[in-house]
Write a protein that holds these residues in place. Structure first.
Motif, PDB file in Angstrom:
ATOM      1  N   ASP A  14      -1.334 -33.677   3.662  1.00  0.00           N
ATOM      2  CA  ASP A  14      -1.669 -34.400   4.895  1.00  0.00           C
ATOM      3  C   ASP A  14      -0.778 -33.968   6.054  1.00  0.00           C
ATOM      4  N   ALA A  15      -1.432 -33.706   7.190  1.00  0.00           N
ATOM      5  CA  ALA A  15      -0.672 -33.447   8.419  1.00  0.00           C
ATOM      6  C   ALA A  15      -0.461 -34.811   9.084  1.00  0.00           C
ATOM      7  N   VAL A  16       0.539 -35.524   8.589  1.00  0.00           N
ATOM      8  CA  VAL A  16       0.715 -36.947   8.935  1.00  0.00           C
ATOM      9  C   VAL A  16       0.861 -37.151  10.445  1.00  0.00           C
ATOM     10  N   GLY A  17       1.747 -36.377  11.065  1.00  0.00           N
ATOM     11  CA  GLY A  17       1.989 -36.538  12.504  1.00  0.00           C
ATOM     12  C   GLY A  17       0.822 -36.035  13.344  1.00  0.00           C
ATOM     13  N   TRP A  18       0.198 -34.967  12.879  1.00  0.00           N
ATOM     14  CA  TRP A  18      -0.959 -34.395  13.578  1.00  0.00           C
ATOM     15  C   TRP A  18      -2.074 -35.442  13.671  1.00  0.00           C
ATOM     16  N   LEU A  19      -2.298 -36.146  12.540  1.00  0.00           N
ATOM     17  CA  LEU A  19      -3.347 -37.173  12.511  1.00  0.00           C
ATOM     18  C   LEU A  19      -3.055 -38.296  13.507  1.00  0.00           C
ATOM     19  N   GLU A  20      -1.766 -38.602  13.701  1.00  0.00           N
ATOM     20  CA  GLU A  20      -1.387 -39.663  14.651  1.00  0.00           C
ATOM     21  C   GLU A  20      -1.781 -39.272  16.082  1.00  0.00           C
ATOM     22  N   ILE A  21      -1.618 -37.994  16.418  1.00  0.00           N
ATOM     23  CA  ILE A  21      -2.007 -37.512  17.753  1.00  0.00           C
ATOM     24  C   ILE A  21      -3.527 -37.585  17.878  1.00  0.00           C
ATOM     25  N   ASP A  22      -4.224 -37.106  16.827  1.00  0.00           N
ATOM     26  CA  ASP A  22      -5.686 -37.109  16.860  1.00  0.00           C
ATOM     27  C   ASP A  22      -6.257 -38.512  17.047  1.00  0.00           C
ATOM     28  N   LYS A  23      -5.594 -39.509  16.447  1.00  0.00           N
ATOM     29  CA  LYS A  23      -6.084 -40.894  16.570  1.00  0.00           C
ATOM     30  C   LYS A  23      -6.192 -41.293  18.035  1.00  0.00           C
ATOM     31  N   GLU A  24      -5.171 -40.938  18.822  1.00  0.00           N
ATOM     32  CA  GLU A  24      -5.155 -41.331  20.231  1.00  0.00           C
ATOM     33  C   GLU A  24      -6.276 -40.647  21.006  1.00  0.00           C
ATOM     34  N   THR A  70      -0.421 -31.137  23.202  1.00  0.00           N
ATOM     35  CA  THR A  70       0.288 -30.185  22.335  1.00  0.00           C
ATOM     36  C   THR A  70       0.464 -30.760  20.929  1.00  0.00           C
ATOM     37  N   TYR A  71       0.643 -29.858  19.982  1.00  0.00           N
ATOM     38  CA  TYR A  71       0.985 -30.215  18.601  1.00  0.00           C
ATOM     39  C   TYR A  71       2.214 -29.404  18.211  1.00  0.00           C
ATOM     40  N   GLY A  72       3.353 -30.069  18.058  1.00  0.00           N
ATOM     41  CA  GLY A  72       4.522 -29.317  17.604  1.00  0.00           C
ATOM     42  C   GLY A  72       5.873 -29.808  18.086  1.00  0.00           C
ATOM     43  N   PHE A  73       5.900 -30.619  19.149  1.00  0.00           N
ATOM     44  CA  PHE A  73       7.194 -31.194  19.544  1.00  0.00           C
ATOM     45  C   PHE A  73       7.569 -32.340  18.604  1.00  0.00           C
ATOM     46  N   PRO A 159      -0.833 -41.656  31.580  1.00  0.00           N
ATOM     47  CA  PRO A 159      -1.308 -42.986  31.978  1.00  0.00           C
ATOM     48  C   PRO A 159      -2.262 -43.634  30.974  1.00  0.00           C
ATOM     49  N   GLU A 160      -2.849 -42.853  30.058  1.00  0.00           N
ATOM     50  CA  GLU A 160      -3.823 -43.435  29.140  1.00  0.00           C
ATOM     51  C   GLU A 160      -3.331 -43.537  27.696  1.00  0.00           C
ATOM     52  N   ILE A 161      -2.164 -42.985  27.410  1.00  0.00           N
ATOM     53  CA  ILE A 161      -1.724 -42.972  26.007  1.00  0.00           C
ATOM     54  C   ILE A 161      -0.337 -43.586  25.876  1.00  0.00           C
ATOM     55  N   THR A 166       5.115 -43.668  14.799  1.00  0.00           N
ATOM     56  CA  THR A 166       4.422 -42.951  13.741  1.00  0.00           C
ATOM     57  C   THR A 166       5.271 -43.079  12.473  1.00  0.00           C
ATOM     58  N   PRO A 167       4.739 -42.680  11.310  1.00  0.00           N
ATOM     59  CA  PRO A 167       5.548 -42.757  10.089  1.00  0.00           C
ATOM     60  C   PRO A 167       6.851 -41.950  10.186  1.00  0.00           C
ATOM     61  N   HIS A 168       6.906 -40.980  11.097  1.00  0.00           N
ATOM     62  CA  HIS A 168       8.126 -40.164  11.245  1.00  0.00           C
ATOM     63  C   HIS A 168       9.003 -40.617  12.414  1.00  0.00           C
ATOM     64  N   GLY A 169       8.607 -41.669  13.125  1.00  0.00           N
ATOM     65  CA  GLY A 169       9.408 -42.133  14.258  1.00  0.00           C
ATOM     66  C   GLY A 169       8.590 -42.134  15.544  1.00  0.00           C
ATOM     67  N   GLU A 170       9.290 -42.415  16.643  1.00  0.00           N
ATOM     68  CA  GLU A 170       8.618 -42.628  17.925  1.00  0.00           C
ATOM     69  C   GLU A 170       8.110 -41.318  18.538  1.00  0.00           C
ATOM     70  N   VAL A 171       6.911 -41.385  19.125  1.00  0.00           N
ATOM     71  CA  VAL A 171       6.352 -40.250  19.880  1.00  0.00           C
ATOM     72  C   VAL A 171       5.874 -40.774  21.236  1.00  0.00           C
ATOM     73  N   THR A 172       6.370 -40.159  22.308  1.00  0.00           N
ATOM     74  CA  THR A 172       5.906 -40.463  23.665  1.00  0.00           C
ATOM     75  C   THR A 172       4.991 -39.321  24.103  1.00  0.00           C
ATOM     76  N   PHE A 173       3.902 -39.657  24.773  1.00  0.00           N
ATOM     77  CA  PHE A 173       3.021 -38.611  25.310  1.00  0.00           C
ATOM     78  C   PHE A 173       3.425 -38.375  26.760  1.00  0.00           C
ATOM     79  N   LEU A 174       4.145 -37.289  26.973  1.00  0.00           N
ATOM     80  CA  LEU A 174       4.673 -36.957  28.301  1.00  0.00           C
ATOM     81  C   LEU A 174       3.723 -35.995  28.983  1.00  0.00           C
ATOM     82  N   GLN A 175       3.267 -36.378  30.147  1.00  0.00           N
ATOM     83  CA  GLN A 175       2.318 -35.541  30.884  1.00  0.00           C
ATOM     84  C   GLN A 175       3.057 -34.719  31.933  1.00  0.00           C
TER      85      GLN A 175
END
Length: 215
Positions: A14-24, A70-73, A159-161, A166-175
């Motif tokens: 499972d790409a656990v963190g990747w799936l979290e981004i996709d959900k948004e 992006t996927y990777g930070f 502004p929308e996310i 996530t299971p690995h910790g906090e992720v902020t979507f920085l635009q």
């Protein structure tokens, strides 16, 4: 989430963190299949581009624009050692909203993918990360060899996310939002005024979409 819960919910495939981004993005763009750009050789295998991928969605909000992510930070893959960290790897992913530019002939702009990869190279090599209201020069137009006043970037929370746990910790979507040379000079001399500049831009452009034709 405990380690036990993590092991129960996910497998090593499972790409656990990747799936979290996709959900948004599934929430924002249900039924849309994004264009996805992945480097030919992954960074883990010695490739030159740190991000494992960039997806581009088409948004109709405010004005038609491309919405990149992006996927990777952040920590993308199954990793028991990373469960419940405070931050998922660097703690953010980048987004970018771009008004279509006539020079791109209606195609999703690959130059913007390169721009995001270059920011990643800087972060991965310097160890410096970004937070809201940070800013940086692009050392020229953000779209190379283009007659545009947009030569620098300011970072804002997308502004929308919202920020997410996530299971690995906090992720902020920085635009990233493109700013003009004059705007950059004014905040470079007074870094505390970056937030003021962003609020001023928001008045006519709430989603902070970058327009290469803006003067």
């Amino acid at each position: 989430m405990t380690l036990e819960e993590y092991k129960k919910e996910f497998t090593e495939d499972d790409a656990v963190g990747w799936l979290e981004i996709d959900k948004e993005f599934d929430r924002l763009y249900p039924d849309q299949e994004p264009k996805h750009y992945a480097p030919p050789i992954s960074y883990m295998l010695g490739g030159e581009y740190p991000l494992d991928g960039v997806s581009i969605y088409e948004s109709k909000k405010q004005t038609d624009h491309f919405h990149f992510v992006t996927y990777g930070f952040s920590e993308l893959y199954y990793n028991e050692e990373k469960v419940n960290g405070e931050f998922s790897k660097w703690g953010f992913e980048l987004t970018f909203r771009l008004k279509p530019f006539e020079g791109d002939n209606g195609n999703p702009p690959s130059w913007a993918v390169a721009l995001l990869q270059n920011i990643a190279k800087y972060v991965f090599s310097s160890g410096n990360w970004f937070e809201e209201f940070h800013f940086m020069p692009a050392n020229g137009p953000i779209r190379l060899e283009t007659d545009t006043d947009i030569t620098a970037l300011v970072f804002v929370n997308d502004p929308e996310i919202p920020k997410k746990q996530t299971p690995h910790g906090e992720v902020t979507f920085l635009q990233i939002t493109g700013i003009t040379s004059a705007e950059y000079e004014s905040i470079k001399d007074n870094p505390g005024t970056a937030e003021e500049l962003v609020n001023k831009l928001r008045e006519n452009n709430p989603l902070l979409i970058t327009d290469l034709n803006r003067k």
